[in-house]
Design a protein around this motif. Sequence first.
Motif, PDB file in Angstrom:
ATOM      1  N   ASP A  81       0.814  -1.225   0.000  1.00  0.00           N
ATOM      2  CA  ASP A  81       0.000   0.000   0.000  1.00  0.00           C
ATOM      3  C   ASP A  81       0.845   1.271   0.000  1.00  0.00           C
ATOM      4  O   ASP A  81       0.301   2.377  -0.063  1.00  0.00           O
ATOM      5  CB  ASP A  81      -0.913   0.029   1.226  1.00  0.00           C
ATOM      6  N   ASP A 145      -8.149  -7.629  -3.178  1.00  0.00           N
ATOM      7  CA  ASP A 145      -8.243  -6.211  -2.832  1.00  0.00           C
ATOM      8  C   ASP A 145      -7.396  -5.374  -3.792  1.00  0.00           C
ATOM      9  O   ASP A 145      -7.836  -4.324  -4.281  1.00  0.00           O
ATOM     10  CB  ASP A 145      -7.775  -6.009  -1.385  1.00  0.00           C
ATOM     11  N   GLU A 149      -8.655  -2.601  -6.946  1.00  0.00           N
ATOM     12  CA  GLU A 149      -8.250  -1.191  -7.034  1.00  0.00           C
ATOM     13  C   GLU A 149      -8.297  -0.689  -8.473  1.00  0.00           C
ATOM     14  O   GLU A 149      -8.556   0.484  -8.735  1.00  0.00           O
ATOM     15  CB  GLU A 149      -6.834  -1.012  -6.485  1.00  0.00           C
ATOM     16  N   ASP A 226     -10.875   6.807   2.835  1.00  0.00           N
ATOM     17  CA  ASP A 226     -11.243   5.870   1.763  1.00  0.00           C
ATOM     18  C   ASP A 226     -11.902   6.600   0.600  1.00  0.00           C
ATOM     19  O   ASP A 226     -11.679   6.272  -0.568  1.00  0.00           O
ATOM     20  CB  ASP A 226     -12.193   4.789   2.299  1.00  0.00           C
ATOM     21  N   LYS A 231     -11.355   4.284  -2.622  1.00  0.00           N
ATOM     22  CA  LYS A 231     -11.278   2.884  -2.212  1.00  0.00           C
ATOM     23  C   LYS A 231     -12.651   2.241  -2.297  1.00  0.00           C
ATOM     24  O   LYS A 231     -13.656   2.836  -1.886  1.00  0.00           O
ATOM     25  CB  LYS A 231     -10.739   2.772  -0.787  1.00  0.00           C
TER      26      LYS A 231
END
Length: 322
Positions: A81, A145, A149, A226, A231
Amino acid sequence: MQHLQKLIFDSIENSQFPNQPANLYDPIRYFLSLGGKRIRPTLTLLAADMFDIREITDALPAAKSIEYFHNFSLVHDDVMDQAPLRRGKQTVHEKWNLSVAILSGDGLLVKAYDELANCNPGYIANLLKTFNRVAMQVCEGQQMDMDYEHADSISMEDYIEMIRLKTSVLLGGALQMGAILADASLHDQKLIYEFGEYIGIAFQLQDDVLDAYGNPETFGKQVGGDILINKKTYLLVKLMEILKEEDRNSLQNLLDSTLSDNPDKLKDMLILYQKYNIKSLADQLKESYTQLAFERLSAIDIPNDKKKALITLSNQLLIREQ
């Protein structure tokens, strides 16, 4: 419950690591010193205690293995990240470098298996099967995840499956490992695992809501973070799912914008969420998963007073009234 948490904190604090090479072991000591709530290892001890393990300390190595694995995943997640901070302190790759973060994370994973080897030999095979299953699923969830993105949109089914794998299975696995060590039946192991899995999904849904609507003083992270990075939380996935044609351009413009070119991005997104009642829908889904979890716990045929500590911790996690 507090004495179990103290057992975990003291045991991890007193863990011995070699001094050399310093760039391997110093980051491990540093990251473990950042603390956290130690929820997962506490769940292992709570389950072991609930099913009447003879000596609670017999479950301590399994609890520590879960915590070391969790921290390993966090060190590597921070690398993926490119996160600068973890619990308000520099991440390992920022304080040292990427190579050190990767290797010290690997070291934490090895330590997790080292702790499993300290468990009663009669249980190690079943513990390993559970540990390896959930560890692989956590990796699958992290990959999903990252894949999401770059996706224009994902289905709600895909999102729930991703958070189940990334977040929830480790809670379920932590509980199941405690149950294994206390000789719980396979039926009860399945029920306590599912309890943890459903609680984990409810917890993540709550976290999604708190990111947009939480109190900055108690949330511990930047509120709206987020939203600012687009996100794909429950809130955004649900909005995309039910958005009417008339608002599609507005949403796309918000997603294409940044805080620098649109200082009202957060406020405007919250207006859209309010228009479609997104927070209420998220709260309802959280409660439905919470109910599923407690149905599983109720189905375990042991006295309710033995479940009290686990119920208390779950209520604390979910900010629910007892």
